[in-house]
Every structure is written in structure tokens, then in C-alpha cells.
Write a protein that holds these residues in place. Structure first.
Motif: not given
Length: 441
Positions: A51-57, A180-184, A274-282
Motif C-alpha cells: 500500500l505504501a509503495n503503490n500509494f506513491n504512484d 492501492a490504486p483503487f483505494v488511493g 524498472a518496476q517503480v519507473s513504470i508504475w510511477s508514470y503509468f
């Protein structure tokens, strides 16, 4: 290499995973009987740090609105976050050598909760630096959690099923990433997006009110997250954890003499980048390609992370029949190919290709981790620390991708960064396969 064993009477001795036959693998218990409650508690932590990681996106997009940031500036969210991992991973390993895994988990949970609660005053101040400080503290807590939880999972059963067991535990991380993306998105995004022209036409007081409202939107979600983490800390305090035996035999020499660990650290650095780059800017990528709104783009990210979760469960099942090193190499090559499609294609084809890459990322972190700490014995905690430090890739690569996006007014070209990174993971898979073949003799 000496296997890591767990001090439980129910443990079944077995050789390394590469020596066990497929039938033997299927007959072995995935989790030792006396470790099942602790295993379930630790799995819940995988969910919470996702949750913490993907709330960043979500925050990256939200801070662009609330704090008037460029894409490169908003990428500093990940820089602060993963720099926290980097700076606290080794201290976490040293602390746990003294206080043990469970106390390491408790320290991590308290730091995680503290960082989340600091979002309340940060939103009132509306200072990007304050938010970055809070994220750094959250990541410091996660460094403790991951340094403890990942190796702890590998020793909660036979050594030969360690990679499968860690992939199963990481599946709950995939579940958290999916949620996370749905809740956030629902709790943080207002659905109101002002163009530069619209903002220029507004009075300064109206612009200030708009940005204040968007900044305050992060308060309640992070307050709830902090309280939930404190509750889990209480559960951990009340849970009985099994005694772990990390034998000293085979531990001669330093960690620098473990070639597969060194290569695993390199692979983990590039994978996380790679993972963080893709999800951060998806979200930005999907909006650029299809002109959809932020809420719809957040939902698309959620579906991509659902594929990530499905890949974790599918990978765990496939590893009963396919060697983890071979599956890792195959998935890395496919992920690189999907990034190539995202770069060359347009519209929905590019978005779908980039979204599908999450499925093939799924097994990378846990498989690289399990291979990297295999046979380290009493040095497992410090080896784990090095692999967690490698998460700094998540701090290095997103601003680079954002910089490319700002200068070229498109994130498509920036996806060459994760493409190249997945090729490095594929290289590690071939190196690990070679090491397994040499051990077989």
C-alpha cells in the motif's frame, strides 16, 4: 552451499532446490506446521508495505496538482522513498543481528506508522520537503520490514521450497499493489483537473484554495494507514514466532566472496528501478496515450497491478514444474519485449502492453532475493540488507524517466529505461542457471 534451516520439529530436511526432483518438490510442505501463524502475520506485512509503495504512484500525480510540480520534480517522491530503503537497509541488518527478526519487524512497523501520521501536518504546511521527509521515514520502516520479512519467509519451511514460499508471500504484496490504486484513487483524487490555461485565468486566491484542497486530500488516507500499521504492530507483539537456526557451516569468507549475491544485488537494483519507473508514470503514460481522466487512469493502473498479483500466484504454481531461474529469465525477456511495444506502438496498444508487463515483473523480486540469500547461513541478515539496499534503483530511475518525459513531452521514449533494466534481469537469470548447473557438476 549450506541451506538455512528453521528450528522446528516438523521441519523436513531436503537438499537445495536445484537437486530436488519435481515429485519431491510437490511432496514437501510449503510452510512448516509450527510456523503457519507467524507466516500469515508476516504475509499481512507484505500487503501493507505494498500500500505504501503503490500509494506513491497516486501521490506523484496528486502532487503535480497540489504543489505545482513538473513530472521530474514529482519523481522525487520515489527518490526520497527509495533513498530511505538504501540508507536504512544495512542498519536494519545490524540491528536484527542483535535483537532478532521479530523486534526488527516491530521497529519497522513503528517507523512506518510515524511517517504515515506525519502526512497530517505536512498537508497543512503544503511543503513538498515535509512530504518527502515523511516518505523517507515510511521507507526507513519498510527497510526494516523487508530486511526481516523476506529472509524470515525463506526459513519457514524446507530450504528447497524457499523460492516458492517467498513468491507465495509476495503474492500478498501483489494484492496490496492491486488494491492501492483503487483505494488511493478513490480517497485522494478529486477528479478535478485544471489545465495551465484554466489556472492562469483564475484569481490567485482561487488557485491557492484549489491547491490547498488537493493537498489536504492525502490526510485521512495516511492517518488510517498509520493506525492500521500500529494495530499490526500489536498483533506482531502478541504472536509467537518460531526460533530460526542459521547454521555457520559454509560461511567462511566475506559476503563479497558470494558471486551470486553480488549479481543478485545488481539485478535487484535494475529490477526495482524498472518496476517503480513504470508504475510511477503509468497514469501519466495512459493519459498521454488515450486522453482519459486521472480516475480512469488510476483504475487502469489497478488492473495492471491485478495482473502483477495474478503473476505472483501463477509463478508460485509454475515453480512446481519449472526451475525458478528459467522462469525468471523467460519473464524478464517478455517484459522487455512489452516495453518495446509500448515505445513503438500508440494509443491503447501501448497502454495495454505496458500494463501487461506487470504480470511478468511479478516473480522477479522474490526470485532474485531467494537466489541471492541462498546458502548464506549466519550472514543471511546482512546479505538481505544488501539486497534491500539495491532497492535504491527505485530512487534513481523514475526522475530519469520523468526528465525524458518533460524534455520530449512524451513518456514513451523514457520506457527504454525499464526495457534495458529487464534485460539485466534476464542476464542474471542466465548467470544463476549457470551457477546451478555447475553445482550439479
Amino acid at each position: 552451499m549450506a541451506p538455512i534451516t528453521i528450528g522446528l520439529s516438523e521441519q523436513e530436511e531436503s537438499g537445495p532446490a536445484d537437486r530436488a526432483s519435481a515429485d519431491t518438490q510437490r511432496a514437501l510442505p510449503l510452510v512448516a506446521r509450527g510456523a503457519r501463524v507467524a507466516f500469515a502475520v508476516v504475509c499481512s506485512m507484505f500487503f501493507l508495505w505494498a500500500l505504501a509503495n503503490n500509494f506513491n504512484d497516486i501521490l506523484i500525480k496528486q502532487f503535480q496538482k497540489a504543489l505545482d510540480l513538473t513530472r521530474m520534480q514529482s519523481g522525487l517522491v520515489q527518490t526520497a522513498f527509495y533513498f530511505g530503503y538504501f540508507t536504512f537497509a544495512l542498519p536494519a541488518g545490524w540491528v536484527m543481528n542483535r535483537v532478532g527478526y521479530r523486534n526488527g519487524l516491530l521497529i519497522g512497523l513503528v517507523l512506518y506508522a510515524l511517517g504515515a501520521l506525519l502526512f497530517w501536518p505536512a498537508a497543512h504546511v503544503q511543503a513538498f520537503g515535509f512530504f518527502l521527509g515523511a516518505l523517507y521515514i515510511i521507507a526507513a520502516g519498510l527497510a526494516f520490514l523487508e530486511t526481516a520479512a523476506n529472509p524470515l519467509i525463506t526459513v519457514m519451511g524446507p530450504a528447497s521450497t524457499a523460492a516458492r514460499r517467498l513468491n507465495l508471500a509476495q503474492s500478498f504484496n501483489g494484492l496490496g499493489a492491486f488494491v492501492a490504486p483503487f483505494v488511493g484513487g478513490a480517497l485522494i483524487f478529486s477528479g478535478v483537473e485544471r489545465t495551465p490555461a484554466q489556472l492562469a485565468a483564475m484569481a490567485p486566491a482561487q488557485v491557492a484554495a484549489y491547491r490547498t484542497q488537493e493537498a489536504l486530500a492525502v490526510q485521512l488516507p495516511y492517518l488510517g494507514l498509520g493506525l492500521l500499521v500500529l494495530f499490526l504492530a500489536l498483533v506482531v507483539r502478541l504472536t509467537r514466532f518460531p526460533a530460526v537456526d542459521e547454521p555457520a557451516q559454509g560461511d567462511g569468507g566475506s559476503l563479497a566472496a558470494a558471486p551470486l549475491l553480488r549479481k543478485a544485488v545488481i539485478a535487484q537494483f535494475f529490477y526495482v528501478g524498472a518496476q517503480v519507473s513504470i508504475w510511477s508514470y503509468f497514469i501519466n503514460f495512459a493519459q498521454d496515450a488515450t486522453r482519459i481522466g486521472e480516475m480512469q487512469a488510476a483504475h487502469l493502473l489497478g488492473y495492471s497491478l491485478m495482473a502483477f498479483m495474478a503473476g505472483r500466484f501463477a509463478g508460485t504454481a509454475l515453480m512446481k514444474r519449472v526451475a525458478p531461474v528459467r522462469l525468471l529469465t523467460l519473464f524478464a525477456v517478455i517484459a522487455a519485449g512489452l516495453c518495446a511495444v509500448a515505445i513503438m506502438a500508440s494509443g491503447w496498444t501501448a497502454v495495454i502492453a505496458l500494463g501487461l508487463s506487470s504480470f511478468f515483473m511479478s516473480i522477479m523480486f522474490p526470485t532474485i532475493f531467494a537466489l541471492g540469500v541462498s546458502g548464506l547461513g549466519s550472514k543471511t541478515k546482512l546479505g538481505s540488507s544488501l539486497l534491500i539496499m539495491a532497492i535504491i534503483g527505485g530512487a534513481v530511475f523514475p526522475p530519469l524517466v520523468g526528465l525524458i518525459g518533460d524534455h520530449l513531452h512524451s513518456l514513451k521514449t523514457g520506457m527504454v529505461v525499464p526495457l534495458a533494466s529487464f534485460l539485466v534481469v534476464a542476464w542474471f537469470g542466465t548467470q544463476a542457471a549457470r551457477a546451478v548447473a555447475q553445482e550439479r557438476g
